[in-house]
Scaffold this active site. Structure first.
Site, PDB file in Angstrom:
ATOM      1  N   GLU A   1      38.551  41.321  24.320  1.00  0.00           N
ATOM      2  CA  GLU A   1      38.334  42.741  24.825  1.00  0.00           C
ATOM      3  C   GLU A   1      38.058  42.725  26.215  1.00  0.00           C
ATOM      4  O   GLU A   1      37.400  43.827  26.785  1.00  0.00           O
ATOM      5  CB  GLU A   1      36.972  43.549  24.042  1.00  0.00           C
ATOM      6  CG  GLU A   1      37.351  43.781  22.499  1.00  0.00           C
ATOM      7  CD  GLU A   1      38.461  44.390  22.277  1.00  0.00           C
ATOM      8  OE1 GLU A   1      38.702  45.404  22.994  1.00  0.00           O
ATOM      9  OE2 GLU A   1      39.390  44.191  21.637  1.00  0.00           O
TER      10      GLU A   1
ATOM     11  N   ARG B   1      57.245  37.240  46.902  1.00  0.00           N
ATOM     12  CA  ARG B   1      58.296  37.450  47.507  1.00  0.00           C
ATOM     13  C   ARG B   1      58.316  38.148  48.793  1.00  0.00           C
ATOM     14  O   ARG B   1      59.315  38.318  49.449  1.00  0.00           O
ATOM     15  CB  ARG B   1      59.256  38.132  46.648  1.00  0.00           C
ATOM     16  CG  ARG B   1      58.835  39.423  46.229  1.00  0.00           C
ATOM     17  CD  ARG B   1      59.842  40.036  44.990  1.00  0.00           C
ATOM     18  NE  ARG B   1      61.002  40.435  45.676  1.00  0.00           N
ATOM     19  CZ  ARG B   1      61.592  41.453  45.983  1.00  0.00           C
ATOM     20  NH1 ARG B   1      60.581  42.256  46.413  1.00  0.00           N
ATOM     21  NH2 ARG B   1      62.763  41.821  46.557  1.00  0.00           N
TER      22      ARG B   1
ATOM     23  N   PRO C   1      43.180  47.036  32.057  1.00  0.00           N
ATOM     24  CA  PRO C   1      43.921  48.387  31.982  1.00  0.00           C
ATOM     25  C   PRO C   1      42.955  49.308  32.608  1.00  0.00           C
ATOM     26  O   PRO C   1      43.365  50.502  32.998  1.00  0.00           O
ATOM     27  CB  PRO C   1      44.026  48.513  30.600  1.00  0.00           C
ATOM     28  CG  PRO C   1      43.378  47.555  29.772  1.00  0.00           C
ATOM     29  CD  PRO C   1      43.085  46.353  30.668  1.00  0.00           C
TER      30      PRO C   1
ATOM     31  N   ASP D   1      63.918  47.710  49.651  1.00  0.00           N
ATOM     32  CA  ASP D   1      63.573  47.876  48.096  1.00  0.00           C
ATOM     33  C   ASP D   1      63.008  49.101  47.923  1.00  0.00           C
ATOM     34  O   ASP D   1      62.291  49.919  48.694  1.00  0.00           O
ATOM     35  CB  ASP D   1      62.700  46.814  47.814  1.00  0.00           C
ATOM     36  CG  ASP D   1      63.183  45.464  47.476  1.00  0.00           C
ATOM     37  OD1 ASP D   1      64.391  45.382  47.388  1.00  0.00           O
ATOM     38  OD2 ASP D   1      62.405  44.369  47.868  1.00  0.00           O
TER      39      ASP D   1
HETATM   40  N1  SAM Z   1      39.627  46.414  25.607  1.00  0.00           N
HETATM   41  C1  SAM Z   1      40.294  46.384  26.936  1.00  0.00           C
HETATM   42  C2  SAM Z   1      40.694  48.037  27.023  1.00  0.00           C
HETATM   43  O1  SAM Z   1      40.868  48.806  26.498  1.00  0.00           O
HETATM   44  O2  SAM Z   1      40.595  48.352  28.437  1.00  0.00           O
HETATM   45  C3  SAM Z   1      41.751  45.749  26.745  1.00  0.00           C
HETATM   46  C4  SAM Z   1      41.564  44.177  26.652  1.00  0.00           C
HETATM   47  S1  SAM Z   1      43.222  43.561  26.750  1.00  0.00           S
HETATM   48  C5  SAM Z   1      43.443  43.623  24.896  1.00  0.00           C
HETATM   49  C6  SAM Z   1      42.792  41.970  26.941  1.00  0.00           C
HETATM   50  C7  SAM Z   1      43.162  41.498  28.708  1.00  0.00           C
HETATM   51  O3  SAM Z   1      44.487  41.791  28.952  1.00  0.00           O
HETATM   52  C8  SAM Z   1      42.413  42.325  29.517  1.00  0.00           C
HETATM   53  O4  SAM Z   1      40.982  41.719  29.949  1.00  0.00           O
HETATM   54  C9  SAM Z   1      43.389  42.115  30.898  1.00  0.00           C
HETATM   55  O5  SAM Z   1      43.261  40.780  31.416  1.00  0.00           O
HETATM   56  C10 SAM Z   1      44.892  42.339  30.116  1.00  0.00           C
HETATM   57  N2  SAM Z   1      45.268  43.435  30.155  1.00  0.00           N
HETATM   58  C11 SAM Z   1      45.700  44.269  29.313  1.00  0.00           C
HETATM   59  N3  SAM Z   1      46.436  45.453  29.759  1.00  0.00           N
HETATM   60  C12 SAM Z   1      46.337  45.175  30.740  1.00  0.00           C
HETATM   61  C13 SAM Z   1      46.898  46.084  32.183  1.00  0.00           C
HETATM   62  N4  SAM Z   1      47.695  47.144  31.670  1.00  0.00           N
HETATM   63  N5  SAM Z   1      47.077  45.831  33.125  1.00  0.00           N
HETATM   64  C14 SAM Z   1      46.240  44.584  33.528  1.00  0.00           C
HETATM   65  N6  SAM Z   1      45.959  43.656  32.797  1.00  0.00           N
HETATM   66  C15 SAM Z   1      45.847  44.182  31.413  1.00  0.00           C
END
Ligand code: SAM
Length: 231
Positions: A113, A155, A86, A170
């Site tokens: 995390e 795709r 994220p 698209d």
């Molecule tokens: N503690 C992190 C933070 O607040 O940025 C969030 C960790 S999340 C619970 C666990 C994993 O989910 C991340 O390491 C990533 O691989 C994935 N993930 C969660 N949200 C995501 C998003 N919006 N985009 C891409 N990957 C995501």
């Protein structure tokens, strides 16, 4: 051929990539896909992939050693390492288009995390490393993000879709649709529950239909995505 390698602690999560269009493209050799279990690269009795965070706090962080061993095996100088998080840059159609022309994409699916940050730092000096976010919300793991990114990229690879021209119309497509979402679409019957298909679409006048579609796309963009309309 574009090859995808995905590293995860839940290999079964990626099974849907072998269905439908992508599954056929993999069978036909247009795309390559291998999914790797991160625990195969953890050698203690419990195949541990996580540990408590330095600095304290809740949750666990993914240890760097299993990632290092997996990535040393999979990455080549032509690879792009994609780390869904994220805290990454937002994933866009333009980025999907760019990835679709690359030979090798390696995905590191975080859990808990996230992955010890030294993994991204270490490989940044060897290959292109992209931290990519799906949006402003937090998923439980990177697997769903990888399903999304792989499908959006695949795709666009020539030979994967039946009708290549359709991707040009698209939402967000390079060219005329770059900052637009697609307008409404219709099929038979001409009247359904007293709702009629717009007359222009049955006129056979292709120039007028194209102009109408463009106007509809602009109107829908202004309503649902004013951020794009302003850009
Ligand atoms: N503690 C992190 C933070 O607040 O940025 C969030 C960790 S999340 C619970 C666990 C994993 O989910 C991340 O390491 C990533 O691989 C994935 N993930 C969660 N949200 C995501 C998003 N919006 N985009 C891409 N990957 C995501």
């Amino acid at each position: 051929m574009l090859k995808f390698d995905v590293i995860t602690v839940f290999p079964e999560y990626l099974a849907p990539l072998r269905l439908s269009l992508l599954g056929r493209a993999i069978e036909d050799g247009v795309l390559g896909l291998d999914v790797h279990d991160l625990r195969d690269f953890a050698h203690d009795k419990h195949q541990t992939v996580d540990d408590a965070p330095y600095g304290g706090g809740p949750g666990m962080v993914m240890k760097p050693e299993p990632w290092g061993e997996a990535l040393d095996q999979l990455l080549t100088p032509e690879s792009v390492l994609i780390i869904p998080t994220p805290s990454g840059r937002p994933f866009t159609q333009a980025q999907a288009q760019e990835y679709s022309a690359m030979p090798h994409l390696v995905f590191a699916c975080g859990r808990y995390e996230g992955i010890d940050s030294r993994v991204a730092s270490h490989y940044s000096s060897k290959v292109r490393v992209d931290e990519v976010s799906l949006g402003d919300y937090v998923l439980a793991g990177g697997e769903v993000a990888v399903l999304t990114i792989v499908e959006a990229v695949a795709r666009l690879v020539p030979g994967v879709l039946g009708n290549e021209v359709s991707v040009q119309d698209d939402s967000f497509a390079q060219g005329a649709m770059e900052n637009l979402v697609e307008g409404p679409v219709f099929t038979r019957p001409p009247v359904w529950r007293e709702l009629e298909v717009p007359e222009i679409l049955t006129s056979g006048d292709h120039a007028k239909i194209a102009a109408w579609r463009h106007l509809q796309a602009m109107q829908k963009t202004a309503i649902n995505r004013p951020d794009l309309a302003d850009s």
